[in-house]
Each structure stands twice: as structure tokens, then as C-alpha cells.
Design an enzyme around this catalytic site. Structure first.
Site, PDB file in Angstrom:
ATOM      1  N   SER A   1       0.849  -1.186   0.000  1.00 54.96           N
ATOM      2  CA  SER A   1       0.000   0.000   0.000  1.00 54.96           C
ATOM      3  C   SER A   1       0.889   1.243   0.000  1.00 54.96           C
ATOM      4  O   SER A   1       2.061   1.176   0.390  1.00 54.96           O
ATOM      5  CB  SER A   1      -0.884  -0.080   1.239  1.00 54.96           C
ATOM      6  OG  SER A   1      -0.935   1.139   1.904  1.00 54.96           O
ATOM      7  N   SER A   2       0.322   2.366  -0.406  1.00 57.60           N
ATOM      8  CA  SER A   2       1.141   3.577  -0.527  1.00 57.60           C
ATOM      9  C   SER A   2       1.562   4.119   0.843  1.00 57.60           C
ATOM     10  O   SER A   2       2.423   4.992   0.917  1.00 57.60           O
ATOM     11  CB  SER A   2       0.381   4.649  -1.302  1.00 57.60           C
ATOM     12  OG  SER A   2      -0.823   4.937  -0.646  1.00 57.60           O
ATOM     13  N   CYS A   3       0.984   3.597   1.936  1.00 54.79           N
ATOM     14  CA  CYS A   3       1.366   4.091   3.264  1.00 54.79           C
ATOM     15  C   CYS A   3       2.772   3.642   3.676  1.00 54.79           C
ATOM     16  O   CYS A   3       3.262   4.034   4.725  1.00 54.79           O
ATOM     17  CB  CYS A   3       0.350   3.689   4.317  1.00 54.79           C
ATOM     18  SG  CYS A   3       0.338   1.934   4.644  1.00 54.79           S
TER      19      CYS A   3
ATOM     20  N   TYR B   1       0.846  -0.948  10.190  1.00 50.13           N
ATOM     21  CA  TYR B   1       0.496  -1.583   8.913  1.00 50.13           C
ATOM     22  C   TYR B   1       1.642  -1.417   7.910  1.00 50.13           C
ATOM     23  O   TYR B   1       2.032  -2.359   7.220  1.00 50.13           O
ATOM     24  CB  TYR B   1      -0.773  -0.900   8.392  1.00 50.13           C
ATOM     25  CG  TYR B   1      -1.402  -1.546   7.196  1.00 50.13           C
ATOM     26  CD1 TYR B   1      -2.052  -2.770   7.328  1.00 50.13           C
ATOM     27  CD2 TYR B   1      -1.384  -0.937   5.951  1.00 50.13           C
ATOM     28  CE1 TYR B   1      -2.655  -3.359   6.240  1.00 50.13           C
ATOM     29  CE2 TYR B   1      -1.988  -1.520   4.862  1.00 50.13           C
ATOM     30  CZ  TYR B   1      -2.628  -2.727   5.004  1.00 50.13           C
ATOM     31  OH  TYR B   1      -3.233  -3.320   3.915  1.00 50.13           O
TER      32      TYR B   1
ATOM     33  N   LYS C   1       4.012  -4.209   5.927  1.00 46.92           N
ATOM     34  CA  LYS C   1       4.100  -4.239   4.454  1.00 46.92           C
ATOM     35  C   LYS C   1       5.555  -4.092   3.984  1.00 46.92           C
ATOM     36  O   LYS C   1       5.982  -4.750   3.044  1.00 46.92           O
ATOM     37  CB  LYS C   1       3.237  -3.126   3.850  1.00 46.92           C
ATOM     38  CG  LYS C   1       1.749  -3.359   4.009  1.00 46.92           C
ATOM     39  CD  LYS C   1       1.305  -4.542   3.203  1.00 46.92           C
ATOM     40  CE  LYS C   1      -0.183  -4.786   3.278  1.00 46.92           C
ATOM     41  NZ  LYS C   1      -0.583  -6.037   2.649  1.00 46.92           N
TER      42      LYS C   1
ATOM     43  N   ASN D   1      -4.872   4.395  -3.048  1.00 45.65           N
ATOM     44  CA  ASN D   1      -6.189   4.137  -2.435  1.00 45.65           C
ATOM     45  C   ASN D   1      -7.092   3.493  -3.483  1.00 45.65           C
ATOM     46  O   ASN D   1      -7.293   4.058  -4.561  1.00 45.65           O
ATOM     47  CB  ASN D   1      -6.828   5.455  -1.996  1.00 45.65           C
ATOM     48  CG  ASN D   1      -5.949   6.193  -1.027  1.00 45.65           C
ATOM     49  OD1 ASN D   1      -5.812   5.809   0.112  1.00 45.65           O
ATOM     50  ND2 ASN D   1      -5.312   7.252  -1.507  1.00 45.65           N
TER      51      ASN D   1
ATOM     52  N   HIS E   1     -12.331   2.813   4.443  1.00 46.75           N
ATOM     53  CA  HIS E   1     -11.495   3.886   3.904  1.00 46.75           C
ATOM     54  C   HIS E   1     -12.365   5.085   3.528  1.00 46.75           C
ATOM     55  O   HIS E   1     -13.592   4.981   3.488  1.00 46.75           O
ATOM     56  CB  HIS E   1     -10.733   3.375   2.670  1.00 46.75           C
ATOM     57  CG  HIS E   1      -9.646   2.409   3.022  1.00 46.75           C
ATOM     58  ND1 HIS E   1      -9.580   1.138   2.501  1.00 46.75           N
ATOM     59  CD2 HIS E   1      -8.584   2.523   3.850  1.00 46.75           C
ATOM     60  CE1 HIS E   1      -8.515   0.520   2.990  1.00 46.75           C
ATOM     61  NE2 HIS E   1      -7.898   1.333   3.816  1.00 46.75           N
TER      62      HIS E   1
HETATM   63  N1  LIG Z   1      -8.397  -1.266  -0.147  1.00 48.48           N
HETATM   64  C1  LIG Z   1      -7.460  -0.423  -0.484  1.00 48.48           C
HETATM   65  O1  LIG Z   1      -7.683   0.788  -0.683  1.00 48.48           O
HETATM   66  C2  LIG Z   1      -6.060  -0.880  -0.704  1.00 48.48           C
HETATM   67  C3  LIG Z   1      -5.149   0.043  -1.124  1.00 48.48           C
HETATM   68  C4  LIG Z   1      -3.857  -0.337  -1.324  1.00 48.48           C
HETATM   69  C5  LIG Z   1      -3.502  -1.637  -1.086  1.00 48.48           C
HETATM   70  N2  LIG Z   1      -4.400  -2.549  -0.674  1.00 48.48           N
HETATM   71  C6  LIG Z   1      -3.919  -3.898  -0.409  1.00 48.48           C
HETATM   72  O2  LIG Z   1      -4.620  -4.898  -1.071  1.00 48.48           O
HETATM   73  C7  LIG Z   1      -4.699  -6.055  -0.249  1.00 48.48           C
HETATM   74  C8  LIG Z   1      -6.135  -6.492  -0.121  1.00 48.48           C
HETATM   75  O3  LIG Z   1      -6.931  -5.424   0.359  1.00 48.48           O
HETATM   76  P1  LIG Z   1      -8.532  -5.417   0.245  1.00 48.48           P
HETATM   77  O4  LIG Z   1      -8.932  -3.997   0.242  1.00 48.48           O
HETATM   78  O5  LIG Z   1      -8.965  -6.341  -0.829  1.00 48.48           O
HETATM   79  O6  LIG Z   1      -8.932  -6.028   1.663  1.00 48.48           O
HETATM   80  P2  LIG Z   1     -10.270  -6.826   2.079  1.00 48.48           P
HETATM   81  O7  LIG Z   1     -11.380  -6.525   1.179  1.00 48.48           O
HETATM   82  O8  LIG Z   1     -10.423  -6.592   3.540  1.00 48.48           O
HETATM   83  O9  LIG Z   1      -9.852  -8.343   1.856  1.00 48.48           O
HETATM   84  C9  LIG Z   1      -8.848  -8.925   2.609  1.00 48.48           C
HETATM   85  C10 LIG Z   1      -8.974 -10.416   2.490  1.00 48.48           C
HETATM   86  O10 LIG Z   1      -7.960 -10.975   3.340  1.00 48.48           O
HETATM   87  C11 LIG Z   1      -8.468 -12.153   3.880  1.00 48.48           C
HETATM   88  N3  LIG Z   1      -7.888 -12.368   5.205  1.00 48.48           N
HETATM   89  C12 LIG Z   1      -7.742 -11.469   6.214  1.00 48.48           C
HETATM   90  N4  LIG Z   1      -7.236 -12.079   7.302  1.00 48.48           N
HETATM   91  C13 LIG Z   1      -7.080 -13.396   6.965  1.00 48.48           C
HETATM   92  C14 LIG Z   1      -6.617 -14.538   7.652  1.00 48.48           C
HETATM   93  N5  LIG Z   1      -6.207 -14.468   8.928  1.00 48.48           N
HETATM   94  N6  LIG Z   1      -6.615 -15.723   6.997  1.00 48.48           N
HETATM   95  C15 LIG Z   1      -7.050 -15.820   5.733  1.00 48.48           C
HETATM   96  N7  LIG Z   1      -7.473 -14.765   5.007  1.00 48.48           N
HETATM   97  C16 LIG Z   1      -7.504 -13.574   5.629  1.00 48.48           C
HETATM   98  C17 LIG Z   1      -9.973 -12.015   4.021  1.00 48.48           C
HETATM   99  O11 LIG Z   1     -10.525 -13.274   3.774  1.00 48.48           O
HETATM  100  P3  LIG Z   1     -12.059 -13.706   4.137  1.00 48.48           P
HETATM  101  O12 LIG Z   1     -12.925 -12.815   3.330  1.00 48.48           O
HETATM  102  O13 LIG Z   1     -12.149 -15.124   3.720  1.00 48.48           O
HETATM  103  O14 LIG Z   1     -12.212 -13.496   5.632  1.00 48.48           O
HETATM  104  C18 LIG Z   1     -10.305 -10.972   2.938  1.00 48.48           C
HETATM  105  O15 LIG Z   1     -10.938 -11.565   1.839  1.00 48.48           O
HETATM  106  C19 LIG Z   1      -4.041  -5.677   1.067  1.00 48.48           C
HETATM  107  O16 LIG Z   1      -2.734  -6.139   1.085  1.00 48.48           O
HETATM  108  C20 LIG Z   1      -4.033  -4.197   1.060  1.00 48.48           C
HETATM  109  O17 LIG Z   1      -2.935  -3.657   1.749  1.00 48.48           O
HETATM  110  C21 LIG Z   1      -5.677  -2.199  -0.474  1.00 48.48           C
END
Ligand SMILES: NC(=O)c1ccc[n+]([C@@H]2O[C@H](COP(=O)([O-])OP(=O)(O)OC[C@H]3O[C@@H](n4cnc5c(N)ncnc54)[C@H](OP(=O)(O)O)[C@@H]3O)[C@@H](O)[C@H]2O)c1
Length: 320
Positions: free
Chosen positions: A112-114, A141, A145, A170, A184
Site C-alpha cells: 500500500s502507498s502508506c 500496517y 508491508k 487508495n 477507507h
Molecule cells: N483497499 C485499499 O484501498 C487498498 C489500497 C492499497 C492496497 N491494498 C492492499 O490490497 C490487499 C487487499 O486489500 P482489500 O482492500 O482487498 O482487503 P479486504 O477486502 O479486507 O480483503 C482482505 C482479504 O484478506 C483475507 N484475510 C484477512 N485475514 C485473513 C486470515 N487471517 N486468513 C485468511 N485470510 C484472511 C480475508 O478473507 P475472508 O474474506 O475469507 O475473511 C479478505 O478476503 C491488502 O494487502 C491491502 O494492503 C488495499
């Protein structure tokens, strides 16, 4: 000799039900990938090293995309620092080391950009990593990362394996988290403006001063970058992924207010934290590799709002 990726390769998408993982799954399915593997957190708790090792031993995936993480907004990140550090490190360590030990040649780590310093020069280049202090509200966090990026970099350099990290800006889109305790800024605004419209156009209170600047990327555009990294070997270990354009939080609020049809006032609660003053990713390295975003912000928010309305009774519950 490393096995190259084709449509029958076994590709494990960790976090396939999340916003990012589900977008990657859809993108790969649409391209004809027929051997995708996903496990829910109930089926496989990625914090459990023994369970992850056993999973790798049985499944032997050809490639792993790590979209699993404990994710949250400023409030959650700030209040649960230990969990954000430890759980994210557990998840990624088990995934990265398990992949390495089981001969997985291709690993895509999502950060992530953070990860970049709070007051780094803008736009943020990959080279600014670890040049100054982090933003305190998401330090935990970010530290997790950064250690994931470094683990992939060291495997890449030491063992000549294609382990690469993509740092999205984001993100927003389908399957986003609309739970106000942990969401967010963009999905939180969609929910607040929509609910205020339903509630006789009542005023909407938003956090901070509205002056920080951010860039946003539609999650399906990120998924295309992940597919690109899967199908091609990128030259380096770390790439930013974003639109390359930013706007103020106030401007974002105006766009969302218009799309949701809210006609009431906006109140800015300046007692709440703003976070980093500006965060714009320099995406020139990824552009030079052949990827660029294609969904304009208003079009992406419009699609997200339609999804929000269609799923209003089924939002995922986020436990912290
Ligand atoms: N959202 C943003 O704006 C953003 C921005 C930059 C980067 N990212 C990066 O993209 C990645 C995914 O983000 P997202 O927004 O898609 O998050 P999300 O919608 O919360 O999804 C995260 C997933 O991780 C799984 N997970 C969490 N804890 C777990 C565990 N203990 N065991 C197994 N699975 C687990 C969950 O699975 P279940 O559904 O099965 O519980 C969920 O499906 C992250 O690395 C994040 O840093 C996100």
C-alpha cells in the site's frame, strides 16, 4: 527451469473474497484462467503457520497472489496497532516463506502507498522507501508491508525467483468495505452521503479539514496490473500502481455528493486527524512496463455506487 504461467497454471489468490482478491479472480477468469484456487479465512487461517505449510504441501500452486491482509482506515489502524503489525506479518510471512519453501516461482505481494515516509517528496517514487519516518497513524500496517516487500526482494535477489511487490494507491470498487468503523475514506463517504440523502438530506460530517490530497484507483484497474505482473516478468522488485492524478478530499466529497444525489450541507470535523497531507504515487515505472489505469474517477465511483445500492443488505461485517 521455471515453469511459465499459462491458462492452466494453478494460481492461488490469497484473500479471494476481498475487494482486491475478488477483482483479480474476475480478471483472471475473464482471461480464461481455469485453475484458480481460493480459501476463505474460515477454511485456512493464514496466521496459522502449520496450516499454511500443510496447504502448500498439498496444493503446490504455480503462482501466488497475496491479496490477504488485515485492512482498515485511520481509526482502525490507529486503535489496533499491535494487531495490524502482528497479524499482517503472520499472514505474509506464512504465505511468502511457504511459497518459497515449496518452490513457487512467481509471487505477487500487494502492499500500500502508506509504506512511504509521511513527508516524502511528491509524487512518491519507489526509491523513497525507507528514507524517512512513517505516518504514525498507520505505522504498524506500513512496517508489516515493508517487511513483506523486503522478504520478496531478498528472495528475488538471492534465489532469482520472480517475487514482486505492487503498491496500489487508495483503491475503491466492488466488494469494498462500507462499515464506517473500519472503512477507507471513499466508501465511507458513499455510505454517509447516501444515508444522509435517505434521512431527509441531513448534513454529512466528514473527518479532518478536507485539504489533504489523494489519488484513487478503481480496483478492476489494479487487477489488470496484477494480471500483467503475472504474465510478464517485471524488471524490478517494487512498482507503484495508481492513476497518477490526485484531488483534495473536499473535491472528492463534492463528486460523491453529486453521484449519490445528496443535497444537504457538508460539515468538516477538524478535530479528527487528516493523515498525510499529500499522497500521490509516481506511476511512471509501471507505465514504462506497459500498464496504465483506464477508469476515470467519476465513472468508477458511479459503478461503485450502483454496486453499493445492489448490495446494501449484504455488506460484509468487519471484525477488528
Ligand atoms: N483497499 C485499499 O484501498 C487498498 C489500497 C492499497 C492496497 N491494498 C492492499 O490490497 C490487499 C487487499 O486489500 P482489500 O482492500 O482487498 O482487503 P479486504 O477486502 O479486507 O480483503 C482482505 C482479504 O484478506 C483475507 N484475510 C484477512 N485475514 C485473513 C486470515 N487471517 N486468513 C485468511 N485470510 C484472511 C480475508 O478473507 P475472508 O474474506 O475469507 O475473511 C479478505 O478476503 C491488502 O494487502 C491491502 O494492503 C488495499
Amino acid at each position: 527451469m521455471a515453469k511459465s504461467i499459462d491458462k492452466t497454471s494453478k494460481i492461488y489468490i490469497a484473500g479471494h473474497r476481498g475487494m482486491v482478491g475478488s477483482a483479480v479472480w474476475r480478471a483472471l477468469q475473464a482471461k480464461g484462467y481455469s485453475n484458480l484456487l481460493g480459501k476463505t479465512s474460515q477454511e485456512l487461517d493464514l496466521r496459522d503457520q502449520a496450516a499454511v505449510d500443510a496447504f502448500y504441501n498439498i496444493e503446490k500452486p504455480d503462482a501466488v497472489i497475496d491479496a490477504a491482509a488485515k485492512v482498515g482506515g485511520i481509526l482502525a489502524n490507529n486503535d489496533f496497532q499491535y494487531q495490524f503489525l502482528m497479524e499482517n506479518m503472520q499472514i505474509q510471512n506464512n504465505l511468502i516463506d511457504g511459497a518459497f519453501k515449496n518452490g513457487v516461482e512467481k509471487f505477487i505481494f500487494l502492499g500500500s502507498s502508506c509504506i512511504y515516509p509521511k513527508f516524502a517528496k511528491q509524487p512518491l517514487k519507489e526509491a523513497y522507501l525507507l528514507t524517512d519516518s512513517l505516518e504514525p497513524t498507520n505505522e504498524a500496517y506500513a512496517l508489516a508491508k515493508i517487511s513483506g516487500i523486503k522478504a520478496c526482494e531478498f528472495i528475488r535477489n538471492q534465489y532469482n525467483k520472480d517475487y514482486v511487490s505492487l503498491m496500489p494507491t487508495n483503491l475503491y470498487g466492488y466488494n469494498d468495505n462500507f462499515d464506517l468503523k473500519s472503512s477507507h475514506v471513499l466508501p465511507a463517504m458513499i455510505r454517509k452521503f447516501h444515508e444522509a440523502k435517505q434521512n431527509s438530506q441531513s448534513p454529512v460530517t466528514l473527518w479532518g479539514s478536507g485539504t489533504p490530497m489523494r489519488d484513487f484507483l478503481f480496483v478492476d484497474d489494479l487487477a489488470q496490473a496484477v494480471v500483467y505482473a503475472l504474465e510478464n516478468k517485471l524488471d524490478e522488485n517494487l512498482y507503484n500502481v495508481g492513476s497518477g492524478k490526485d484531488l483534495t478530499i473536499k473535491e472528492l466529497a463534492k463528486i460523491i455528493q453529486k453521484i449519490t444525489g445528496h443535497k444537504g450541507d457538508i460539515i468538516w470535523d477538524a478535530t479528527k486527524p487528516d493523515g498525510t497531507p499529500r499522497k500521490l504515487l509516481d506511476v511512471s515505472k509501471m507505465k514504462a512496463m506497459g500498464w496504465q489505469y483506464n477508469t476515470a474517477l467519476e465513472a468508477g465511483i458511479q459503478k461503485t455506487y450502483v454496486w453499493f445500492l445492489d448490495n446494501i443488505n449484504n455488506f460484509k461485517e468487519v471484525k477488528l
